[in-house]
Design a protein around this motif. Structure first.
Motif, PDB file in Angstrom:
ATOM      1  N   UNK A 274      31.113 -54.903  -3.543  1.00 51.00           N
ATOM      2  CA  UNK A 274      31.164 -55.679  -4.786  1.00 51.00           C
ATOM      3  C   UNK A 274      29.777 -55.849  -5.419  1.00 51.00           C
ATOM      4  N   UNK A 275      28.709 -55.740  -4.629  1.00 49.81           N
ATOM      5  CA  UNK A 275      27.346 -55.875  -5.164  1.00 49.81           C
ATOM      6  C   UNK A 275      26.777 -54.525  -5.584  1.00 49.81           C
ATOM      7  N   UNK A 276      27.138 -53.501  -4.802  1.00 49.67           N
ATOM      8  CA  UNK A 276      26.562 -52.161  -5.012  1.00 49.67           C
ATOM      9  C   UNK A 276      27.631 -51.285  -5.668  1.00 49.67           C
ATOM     10  N   UNK A 277      27.523 -51.144  -6.984  1.00 50.84           N
ATOM     11  CA  UNK A 277      28.624 -50.530  -7.741  1.00 50.84           C
ATOM     12  C   UNK A 277      28.297 -49.124  -8.245  1.00 50.84           C
ATOM     13  N   UNK A 278      27.259 -48.508  -7.700  1.00 51.34           N
ATOM     14  CA  UNK A 278      26.889 -47.148  -8.110  1.00 51.34           C
ATOM     15  C   UNK A 278      28.023 -46.167  -7.859  1.00 51.34           C
ATOM     16  N   UNK A 279      28.080 -45.139  -8.694  1.00 54.00           N
ATOM     17  CA  UNK A 279      29.175 -44.163  -8.588  1.00 54.00           C
ATOM     18  C   UNK A 279      28.676 -42.903  -7.868  1.00 54.00           C
ATOM     19  N   UNK A 280      28.894 -42.862  -6.561  1.00 50.66           N
ATOM     20  CA  UNK A 280      28.486 -41.709  -5.749  1.00 50.66           C
ATOM     21  C   UNK A 280      29.705 -41.173  -4.992  1.00 50.66           C
ATOM     22  N   UNK A 281      29.752 -39.845  -4.778  1.00 49.65           N
ATOM     23  CA  UNK A 281      30.981 -39.248  -4.218  1.00 49.65           C
ATOM     24  C   UNK A 281      31.278 -39.623  -2.756  1.00 49.65           C
ATOM     25  N   UNK A 282      30.232 -39.818  -1.943  1.00 54.89           N
ATOM     26  CA  UNK A 282      30.478 -40.073  -0.510  1.00 54.89           C
ATOM     27  C   UNK A 282      30.154 -41.530  -0.181  1.00 54.89           C
ATOM     28  N   UNK A 283      31.201 -42.276   0.199  1.00 54.65           N
ATOM     29  CA  UNK A 283      31.021 -43.708   0.489  1.00 54.65           C
ATOM     30  C   UNK A 283      31.562 -44.062   1.884  1.00 54.65           C
ATOM     31  N   UNK A 284      31.805 -43.036   2.698  1.00 55.73           N
ATOM     32  CA  UNK A 284      32.426 -43.288   4.003  1.00 55.73           C
ATOM     33  C   UNK A 284      31.786 -42.411   5.071  1.00 55.73           C
ATOM     34  N   UNK A 285      31.621 -42.965   6.288  1.00 59.83           N
ATOM     35  CA  UNK A 285      31.186 -42.162   7.430  1.00 59.83           C
ATOM     36  C   UNK A 285      31.856 -42.693   8.702  1.00 59.83           C
ATOM     37  N   UNK A 286      31.982 -41.810   9.670  1.00 58.56           N
ATOM     38  CA  UNK A 286      32.572 -42.181  10.968  1.00 58.56           C
ATOM     39  C   UNK A 286      31.482 -42.285  12.021  1.00 58.56           C
TER      40      UNK A 286
END
Length: 420
Positions: A274-286
Motif C-alpha cells: 500500500x505504500x510502495x505503488x510502483x509498477x514493476x513486472x516482478x513482485x514475487x519470489x520464493x
C-alpha cells in the motif's frame, strides 16, 4: 579409557567415534554403496565402529564411493544427492564435530542454513522484516552450487582455520571420493564439487560461501542486508539502481570464485504494497518453500483491509503436498476405522503444519480441503451407507470432527479447521 589414544598417530578417540555414531543414528538416513542399512549396521555396531576408529586413528582410512540418488525437483529436473555409507557418515561426523565450533565462531549472523541453533523459520522471519524496510530484493540462484565448489579454493579456506594435518587429509579425501552413478558408472571428481547428502558437505559449503559471498558482500557494501540459507540467498536493496549495481558486482564475484548465477532463476523483485505503488513486472519470489508477495492483510489498529507484503506457503509447496496425498492413495488405505487413518497420516500433517503454518496458516486451507475429499472417498469405499451419497460422506466427516476435534492434527487449529 583415555580421551586420546597414545598408540595412534592421529588423535581420534573411541569416544569421538561413539559420539559421532549417535548423531548419525539419530539423523537416520539410507544405506550407501555397501547396501548396509542402519539396522544392519547396529546389529554389528562394535565391529563397524572399531574398524572405522582403527583406520581413521592410523591415517589409513579412505572413504568408499558416494552413492548417487536422484530426487525429482518441482521444475521437472532432478536433484542429485550423494549418499555416503553409514560408516563413512560417522567418519565425516567425527571431523565435523571437531572443527564446527571454531568455524561457527567465524560465520556471519546472516547465514542460517545447517547451523546449530539456527533454522529456516528464523531466516524467513528476517526476510519478512527486511522486505518491510527495503523496497527491492535480489533473489539469487547459484547454478549447480554443490557440484561446482572449487576444491583448491575450498581447501584455502579450510587451511585458514584448520592447522591439523589429519583433518585436512580427510577433508581432501572426502572431496575426492568418486561417485557411483545411478547408471552404474564410477565417476572420479575433477577438482570440484561436494556431494549434497554428505555429513560434512553443508559445513564445507558454508565455509566456502563465508569467504566467496558473506564477507565479500559485507565489506563491498555495508548498506546491503542479506539472508543466506546454504546456497539460497536473498539480498535487500533500497532502490532499483542500487539492486542492479549490487547484482552486477555479485555476477563478477561469482565468476572470480568459479561459480555462476542461474540466468533465469536470479531476478530483481519489487516489494509492492500500500505504500510502495510502483509498477514493476516482478513482485514475487520464493524462499524456503514460502512465497513472498503482495497480500491483503487486516490492520491491527483499524481492523480494515490493506495491501501488505508477506509470505505464505508457496504454490509449488502446496503442489508437493497434494502430490504426496495422491501418492499415499488415502481412499484405498486399509485401516478398519478413521482412527487408524489419522494415526498413519498425523506425523506428516504435523510436519506440514509446523513448517508451513508458521506464517499465514490459513493458506494451508486448500491443502486440507484436498485431504477432506480423500477422507470422504475413504469412508465411501469403507461404508456401504455412504457409497451413493457424497453429501452423506461429508456429513459423516463433520460429525467425526465434532466428536473427536483433535483426531487429525490440523483440526486443532482454527485457521485450518476445514472439513468441506
Amino acid at each position: 579409557m583415555n580421551l586420546w589414544n597414545e598408540t595412534k598417530s592421529i588423535p581420534i578417540s573411541r569416544q569421538m567415534v561413539w559420539a559421532a555414531y549417535q548423531k548419525v543414528r539419530s539423523n537416520k538416513g539410507s544405506a550407501g554403496v555397501d547396501s548396509i542399512s542402519m539396522e544392519e549396521f547396529d546389529a554389528n555396531r562394535s565391529k563397524h565402529l572399531y574398524k572405522l576408529w582403527n583406520r581413521m586413528a592410523s591415517g589409513s582410512y579412505f572413504p568408499p564411493p558416494v552413492k548417487e540418488v536422484e530426487i525429482p525437483k518441482k521444475d521437472g529436473s532432478v536433484r542429485k544427492l550423494g549418499v555416503p555409507t553409514i560408516s563413512d557418515r560417522v567418519g565425516q561426523m567425527v571431523v565435523k564435530m571437531f572443527i564446527e565450533p571454531r568455524l561457527e565462531a567465524e560465520f556471519s549472523p546472516n547465514s542460517y542454513g545447517y547451523r546449530p541453533n539456527k533454522n529456516a523459520h528464523q531466516a524467513l522471519e528476517k526476510v519478512r522484516e527486511n522486505c518491510w524496510k527495503q523496497d527491492w530484493v535480489i533473489d539469487l540462484d547459484i547454478k549447480g552450487f554443490f557440484d561446482n565448489i572449487d576444491h583448491n579454493k575450498l581447501m584455502l579456506a579450510v587451511e585458514k582455520h584448520v592447522p591439523e594435518n589429519w583433518v585436512k587429509l580427510y577433508i581432501k579425501r572426502w572431496l575426492e571420493a568418486p561417485v557411483f552413478k545411478v547408471s552404474g558408472e564410477l565417476i572420479q571428481k575433477q577438482g570440484k564439487g561436494t556431494p549434497q547428502g554428505g555429513v560434512i558437505s553443508p559445513l564445507l559449503a558454508n565455509l566456502f560461501l563465508h569467504y566467496a559471498f558473506d564477507k565479500w558482500l559485507e565489506t563491498t557494501d555495508r548498506s546491503v542486508q542479506y539472508i543466506r540459507y546454504a546456497d539460497d540467498v536473498i539480498i535487500h536493496c533500497k532502490s532499483k539502481a542500487h539492486a542492479e549495481r549490487i547484482l552486477e558486482l555479485v555476477h563478477q564475484r561469482m565468476e572470480s570464485v568459479i561459480l555462476e548465477l542461474h540466468p533465469k532463476k536470479t531476478k530483481l523483485v519489487y516489494c509492492r504494497d500500500y505504500r510502495r505503488k510502483g509498477n514493476y513486472p516482478i513482485v514475487k519470489f520464493d524462499f524456503l518453500g514460502y512465497s513472498f508477495q503482495p497480500r491483503t492483510a487486516i490492520s491491527k489498529k483499524t481492523g480494515g483491509l490493506f495491501l501488505g507484503y508477506d509470505c505464505a506457503i508457496s504454490i509449488s509447496s502446496r503442489k508437493r503436498i497434494a502430490d504426496k496425498l495422491e501418492e499415499l492413495n488415502v481412499s484405498k488405505l486399509s485401516f478398519k476405522s478413521i482412527v487408524g487413518v489419522a494415526q498413519y497420516l498425523n506425523p506428516m500433517i504435523r510436519g506440514w503444519v509446523n513448517y508451513y503454518g508458521k506464517f499465514k496458516m490459513y493458506e494451508l486451507t486448500k491443502v486440507f480441503r484436498l485431504l477432506s475429499v480423500r477422507l470422504v472417498w475413504w469412508a465411501r469405499k469403507r461404508y456401504k451407507r455412504y457409497k451413493t451419497s457424497i453429501r452423506k460422506g461429508y456429513k459423516w466427516l463433520a460429525t467425526v470432527r465434532k466428536q473427536h476435534p483433535t483426531l487429525f492434527y490440523h483440526w486443532s487449529f482454527s485457521d485450518i479447521n476445514v472439513v468441506a
